[in-house]
Design an enzyme around this catalytic site. Structure first.
Site, PDB file in Angstrom:
ATOM      1  N   SER A 198      48.943  36.739  51.397  1.00 40.56           N
ATOM      2  CA  SER A 198      49.743  35.560  51.083  1.00 40.56           C
ATOM      3  C   SER A 198      51.183  35.784  51.520  1.00 40.56           C
ATOM      4  O   SER A 198      51.725  36.878  51.344  1.00 40.56           O
ATOM      5  CB  SER A 198      49.756  35.312  49.576  1.00 40.56           C
ATOM      6  OG  SER A 198      48.557  34.743  49.193  1.00 40.56           O
ATOM      7  N   CYS A 356      46.662  33.000  40.557  1.00 42.11           N
ATOM      8  CA  CYS A 356      46.577  33.880  41.724  1.00 42.11           C
ATOM      9  C   CYS A 356      46.629  35.334  41.282  1.00 42.11           C
ATOM     10  O   CYS A 356      47.502  35.737  40.517  1.00 42.11           O
ATOM     11  CB  CYS A 356      47.727  33.597  42.702  1.00 42.11           C
ATOM     12  SG  CYS A 356      47.535  34.427  44.280  1.00 42.11           S
ATOM     13  N   GLU A 396      43.390  31.201  43.572  1.00 38.54           N
ATOM     14  CA  GLU A 396      43.211  32.089  44.726  1.00 38.54           C
ATOM     15  C   GLU A 396      43.138  33.507  44.175  1.00 38.54           C
ATOM     16  O   GLU A 396      44.143  34.075  43.778  1.00 38.54           O
ATOM     17  CB  GLU A 396      44.376  31.929  45.710  1.00 38.54           C
ATOM     18  CG  GLU A 396      44.097  32.568  47.056  1.00 38.54           C
ATOM     19  CD  GLU A 396      45.031  32.036  48.146  1.00 38.54           C
ATOM     20  OE1 GLU A 396      44.826  30.897  48.597  1.00 38.54           O
ATOM     21  OE2 GLU A 396      45.961  32.757  48.518  1.00 38.54           O
TER      22      GLU A 396
END
Lengths: 398, 483
Positions: A198, A356, A396
């Protein structure tokens, strides 16, 4: 049955036959007759060189098909065919591509699975660019800095790595990822597979208008790629692919409230989100909450800089599980102590939730949400599914 | 190493031609720059200068970098000098030097010819901005306003492109010509623009769309032929300009198409079957199809005049010199010298239009005009498909190339749009059937009221099917400055 494939098509009702795409295509995959301009599915390699030069937007059309439409078929069209109704399991692949590379798309689908259904981008999110660079044609970044984020005595080595893109056009949005494959080959002599990271910087770079991006990487003991990255020295070159991801994105709408929940390097996209908001709407307050779990303050990435963000801009709730003399606390525990605020946010149609971090955090977070929802008479699954459909619930995890 | 793809923003003039190491040209351009900014600032109404417009700017000239969208105040738009990447070992594609390496400097023998071509091209670019200066005030939507301004800033950039060539390659007289490009002005009595069509007014948005469709398409064809030039810097300049020119074609084609669509839809909604019931259609607040056809007749015929005489020695010389090529020269399969070739050219023989074969070299203009006619017919076909889809019995047509002409073989005669030769008296009595009258213009003008709410469109034009940069329907393409 053939596996469905994604096919690039041009909308004949919007195309003005300027042939700019044909000029831009480096491999001659675009042709025309007196009627239409069309893409030959057998040659198109999704390099996307034709997308930006098209003045009309007609070029940006995709269908998932079991058998690609032939050039002749396309030349005879007066309008685009509707998306075929493929079997349910393939239709889930959706036409908003997260990535055009199957392997990457699979990685992202796996990471987003925790949301309980097909991921959708927030309605007001900016339009992401995906797949500009492939492993055959990567962008080459130069390491501009590599800093340890965790303190020297912490049990983990998490690093902030800044990659300079020089003159290359590499447009990213907060929440997107890049792909990196470490150089060399594995024990079987095959090139190492690509990993996704990311981006932790906002779209306009670490400092405004710098053409760079940052990654947040934790050194894993046996991790080929993480060790490669964590050891990079200033000036070293790294091949990047991507950008990837078209759903885990920041709403542009400033009314949007954000609840961000993360552990460890899962904080990367939220750093980008926070910085973007601070730059684009510096006066915005009471719109962002962060739940951040780590073992200790020393091992929490960005602990120092985070503390400098005013509480009314970003309400920060840290949960530490290994602090001597304190009870173990996980993100879901901190969520429960803030249940009133979270419940209030869940009732607001402007609220966007982002989770996340490690896969292991999913169940605890889900449970906390379920309990908080139940406490105010809401059915969490229904709330979550609706939010997800509206592009307001994002997971995610890896 | 000099980076010739990515754009250098270090100097006040963004460029990919290494300006910062070319002090002489940089200085000349920096001297020219304030005059340009004055020209721009005097031209566009103040409120729009202060507004934030969602424009695209090139950050590099390769396909991925040249369309970067963001809000910009127009006077802060980075007008730059951008040349398509140099093709290695490019050769002169046509004429007596065909096959020789392309020129990187101006060949002395063709200096005057090249300068003249560049000046004519350069003169059209600011002219259209001048012609369109008042249109922002009556924009039928923020989307259309944004498209107008995008066209305007890019025409401004095209002026820069030509001025760069003049300053870089033509010394003192190039500098003088560059200054004159800002001195002449569209419609001016004492210093008009060089070509007729660029001194006509663009009084309303239908005219604007017709202009971008037909007249900018002439520009596109001229750029296509200059992109084939053996003088490589000119070729590279024009190749990049063509990528931008495609947006102007888009604005014209979809603009007319959206007007046609709205008219047909309004007729259907009101149950009007006869497209020639002009008053009934106008009462709906939309432009009737016969009037749109008249505007088409006007703009098409004015644009055909821009191609010059069908048989032309100048054009033959330019081709033979390798200074200008044919449309898609490198894709044509012949000797590229036209030694023995012939080309059918229209002529008037005893009051009849006939096509007769003449040496192809002398018919370069005719050939480019034929390519233009083919290119222009495509959009008309698509407008007709829209009309048919809605179910209105009407077809737009391109008039005969001899209709309403002032240059070339047809200038000496009068003709109906179908191509029948008629007397001057009949022309006078019937021309209002074919060309827009003052009353037609007044009606169109009466519809030109601004519609500036995001996502809203004036009643006489349909919304676009796709937003610019794929933006949603209510996107605020221009953040208006309302002081």
């Amino acid at each position: 049955m053939n596996a469905p494939v994604k096919q690039h098509l041009i909308d004949p009702e919007i195309c003005i036959r300027c042939h700019t795409c044909e000029e831009a295509c480096p491999i001659g995959a675009i042709t025309h007759d007196d009627n239409n301009v069309v893409v030959d599915a057998s040659s198109c390699n999704f390099c996307m060189d034709c997308i930006a030069p098209c003045p009309t937007g007609s070029i940006d059309n995709w269908r998932v098909v079991t058998a690609p439409y032939s050039v002749d078929e396309q030349l005879s069209w007066t309008e685009l065919p509707a998306q075929e109704d493929l079997a349910a399991e393939t239709a889930a692949s959706d036409t908003t591509a997260e990535a055009l590379d199957d392997a990457v798309a699979a990685l992202l689908a796996e990471a987003h699975a925790g949301a309980g259904g097909a991921a959708r981008a927030p309605k007001s999110a900016a339009r992401p660019t995906v797949n500009l660079y492939s492993s055959a044609k990567p962008a080459v970044a130069t390491v501009q800095g590599n800093y340890r984020l965790t303190s020297d005595n912490a049990d983990s080595d998490v690093r902030h790595i800044i990659l300079d893109l020089g003159g290359q056009h590499f447009p990213v949005l907060e929440g997107q990822s890049v792909g990196i494959a470490p150089p060399g080959a594995d024990a079987n002599g095959k090139p190492h597979r690509m990993r996704l990271y990311s981006i932790s910087s906002p779209r306009d770079g670490e400092r405004p208008n710098t053409n760079n991006l940052s990654l947040t990487v934790k050194r894993e003991e046996q991790g080929v790629c993480s060790n490669f990255l964590c050891d990079l020295e200033r000036g070293a070159k790294v091949n990047l692919t991507g950008p990837f991801g078209s759903t885990f994105l920041l709403p542009e709408n400033h009314d949007a409230r954000l609840i961000m929940i993360c552990t460890g390097t899962g904080s990367a996209p939220f750093r980008g989100f926070t910085m973007r908001r601070q730059r684009s709407a510096p006066d915005l307050t009471e719109k962002m909450m962060l739940f951040f779990g780590a073992r200790t303050p020393e091992s929490l990435p960005y602990f120092g800089p985070l503390k400098k963000v005013p509480e009314n801009v970003l309400a920060k709730h840290f949960a530490f599980s290994r602090v001597t003399g304190s009870t173990k606390q996980y993100v879901q525990d901190r969520m429960r102590t803030e249940s009133d605020r979270i419940a209030d946010a869940l009732k607001d149609e402007h609220t966007h939730v982002y989770v996340c971090g490690l896969k292991a955090m999913e169940s605890g977070v889900e449970e906390a949400f379920r309990d908080i929802a139940r406490g105010v008479g809401l059915d969490w699954k229904a709330v979550r599914d609706q939010m997800r459909e509206e592009g307001r619930y994002h997971v995610e995890t890896y | 190493m000099l980076d010739l793809i990515n754009v250098d923003y270090d100097t006040i003039i963004p460029n990919n031609v290494g300006l910062s190491s070319d002090k002489r040209v940089l200085k000349a351009l920096e001297k020219w720059h304030p005059g340009y900014i004055n020209w721009w600032n005097d031209l566009i109404p103040r409120q729009f200068q202060e507004s934030l417009v969602y424009l695209r700017t090139a950050v590099s000239v390769d396909p991925k970098g040249w369309a970067k969208f963001d809000y910009v105040k127009m006077p802060e738009y980075r007008w730059g000098i951008l040349l398509a990447p140099q093709v290695e070992d490019r050769r002169i594609p046509c004429g007596e030097h065909a096959g020789e390496p392309a020129w990187q400097e101006v060949p002395g023998e063709y200096r005057a010819m090249l300068r003249r071509l560049i000046v004519i091209q350069g003169d059209t670019e600011p002219a259209s901005v001048e012609q369109q200066r008042h249109l922002g005030l009556t924009a039928p939507s923020l989307y259309d306003m944004r498209n107008l301004f995008q066209v305007n800033v890019e025409e401004g950039r095209h002026l820069w492109a030509m001025v760069y060539l003049l300053q870089k390659y033509f010394g003192a007289d190039g500098r003088e010509e560059a200054d004159d490009l800002l001195r002449r002005s569209s419609g001016s009595e004492e210093a008009p623009r060089m070509l007729g069509a660029f001194n006509e007014a663009t009084p309303d948005w239908l005219s604007f769309f017709m202009f971008t469709y037909f007249t900018d398409r002439d520009g596109k064809m001229q750029l296509e032929s200059l992109a084939q030039s053996g003088f490589d810097p000119l070729s590279r300049t024009c190749r990049f300009m063509l990528t931008e020119e495609a947006h102007h074609m888009f604005v014209g084609e979809t603009g007319v198409g959206r007007i046609v669509q709205r008219t047909c839809e309004a007729m259907k909604e009101a149950g009007i079957e006869d497209p020639y019931d002009i008053q009934a259609v106008r009462n709906l607040g939309v432009i009737d199809l016969p009037t749109i056809q008249k505007k088409l007749n006007l703009h098409y015929s004015l644009s055909l005049d821009l191609f010059g005489s069908e048989v032309s020695t100048n054009a033959a010389n330019a081709f033979n010199a390798g200074v200008k090529g044919r449309y898609q020269e490198v894709k044509l399969e012949d000797d590229h010298q036209l030694k023995d070739a012939t080309y059918p050219v229209v002529q008037l023989v005893e009051g009849k239009v006939v096509r007769s074969e003449v040496p192809a070299l002398s018919a370069i203009n005719m050939r480019l005009r034929d390519d233009y006619v083919n290119d222009a017919a495509g959009g008309v076909k698509r407008w007709n498909a829209q009309i048919a889809k809605i179910g209105v019995p009407f077809e737009m047509t391109l008039p005969h190339p001899g209709f309403h002409r002032n240059i070339g073989v047809f200038a000496q005669t009068r003709m109906t749009p179908e191509g029948t030769i008629i007397s001057e008296a009949e022309w006078e009595s019937r021309k209002d059937e074919w060309l827009p009258t003052k009353a037609d213009g007044d009606f169109i003008q009466s519809l030109m009221v601004p519609c500036w709410e995001p996502g809203k469109y004036a009643g006489w034009i349909a919304p676009p099917r796709v937003g610019i940069d794929n933006k949603p329907g209510d996107f605020e393409y221009v953040q208006l400055h309302m002081a």
